[in-house]
Write a protein that holds these residues in place. Sequence first.
Motif, PDB file in Angstrom:
ATOM      1  N   UNK A 104     116.141  -4.325  86.616  1.00 12.85           N
ATOM      2  CA  UNK A 104     114.894  -5.266  87.105  1.00 12.85           C
ATOM      3  C   UNK A 104     114.017  -5.157  85.667  1.00 12.85           C
ATOM      4  N   UNK A 105     113.217  -6.257  85.354  1.00  8.63           N
ATOM      5  CA  UNK A 105     112.446  -6.319  84.160  1.00  8.63           C
ATOM      6  C   UNK A 105     111.261  -5.396  84.282  1.00  8.63           C
ATOM      7  N   UNK A 106     111.048  -4.651  82.848  1.00 13.70           N
ATOM      8  CA  UNK A 106     109.865  -3.753  83.085  1.00 13.70           C
ATOM      9  C   UNK A 106     109.403  -3.690  81.600  1.00 13.70           C
ATOM     10  N   UNK A 107     108.237  -3.097  81.360  1.00  8.02           N
ATOM     11  CA  UNK A 107     107.432  -3.268  80.377  1.00  8.02           C
ATOM     12  C   UNK A 107     107.760  -2.006  79.065  1.00  8.02           C
ATOM     13  N   UNK A 108     108.167  -2.712  77.989  1.00 11.35           N
ATOM     14  CA  UNK A 108     108.292  -1.589  77.082  1.00 11.35           C
ATOM     15  C   UNK A 108     107.403  -1.362  75.853  1.00 11.35           C
ATOM     16  N   UNK A 109     106.632  -0.252  75.810  1.00  9.79           N
ATOM     17  CA  UNK A 109     105.576  -0.153  74.975  1.00  9.79           C
ATOM     18  C   UNK A 109     105.961   0.707  73.724  1.00  9.79           C
ATOM     19  N   UNK A 110     105.484   0.312  72.555  1.00  8.53           N
ATOM     20  CA  UNK A 110     105.450   0.828  71.359  1.00  8.53           C
ATOM     21  C   UNK A 110     104.030   1.004  70.652  1.00  8.53           C
ATOM     22  N   UNK A 111     103.803   2.289  70.144  1.00  7.86           N
ATOM     23  CA  UNK A 111     102.429   2.595  69.527  1.00  7.86           C
ATOM     24  C   UNK A 111     102.484   2.973  68.097  1.00  7.86           C
ATOM     25  N   UNK A 112     101.403   2.478  67.523  1.00 10.55           N
ATOM     26  CA  UNK A 112     101.062   2.938  66.165  1.00 10.55           C
ATOM     27  C   UNK A 112     100.707   4.505  66.124  1.00 10.55           C
ATOM     28  N   UNK A 113     100.342   4.949  64.991  1.00  7.33           N
ATOM     29  CA  UNK A 113      99.836   6.205  64.692  1.00  7.33           C
ATOM     30  C   UNK A 113      98.483   6.385  64.844  1.00  7.33           C
ATOM     31  N   UNK A 114      97.674   5.249  64.702  1.00  6.15           N
ATOM     32  CA  UNK A 114      96.257   5.147  65.041  1.00  6.15           C
ATOM     33  C   UNK A 114      95.717   5.566  63.628  1.00  6.15           C
TER      34      UNK A 114
END
Length: 121
Positions: A104-114
């Motif tokens: 099922x669909x779920x969120x995929x999160x990607x982050x920068x280094x800040x």
Amino acid sequence: QVQLVESGGGLVQPGGSLRLSCAASGVIFSINTMGWYRQAPGKQRELVATITNGGSTNYADSVKGRFTISRDNAKNTVYLQMNSLKPEDTAVYYCNLRFMGGLPKRPYDYWGQGTQVTVSS
């Protein structure tokens, strides 16, 4: 893989302005939300603003009327224009890219280094 590279942080006096940029690269689904979060020392990471690929925006109450989020879909880049900065805006600002996928669909999160933003006289 998705990479997010932020730029534009720094030291600014109260009442001043800064513009943050975040460029995304890699495999990026066209339907996504990009945004900015921040984390001050001793505090939890909090939402600042988000924008969908269609241009819908959402802001934290604390920044409404002072910050503006925008994006260039062709460049996979999101911007945060910060005006009337206050000392309480001091934090590390993180860029985020989220898309829904899988079954099922779920969120995929990607982050920068800040990137550090410091508002001080």
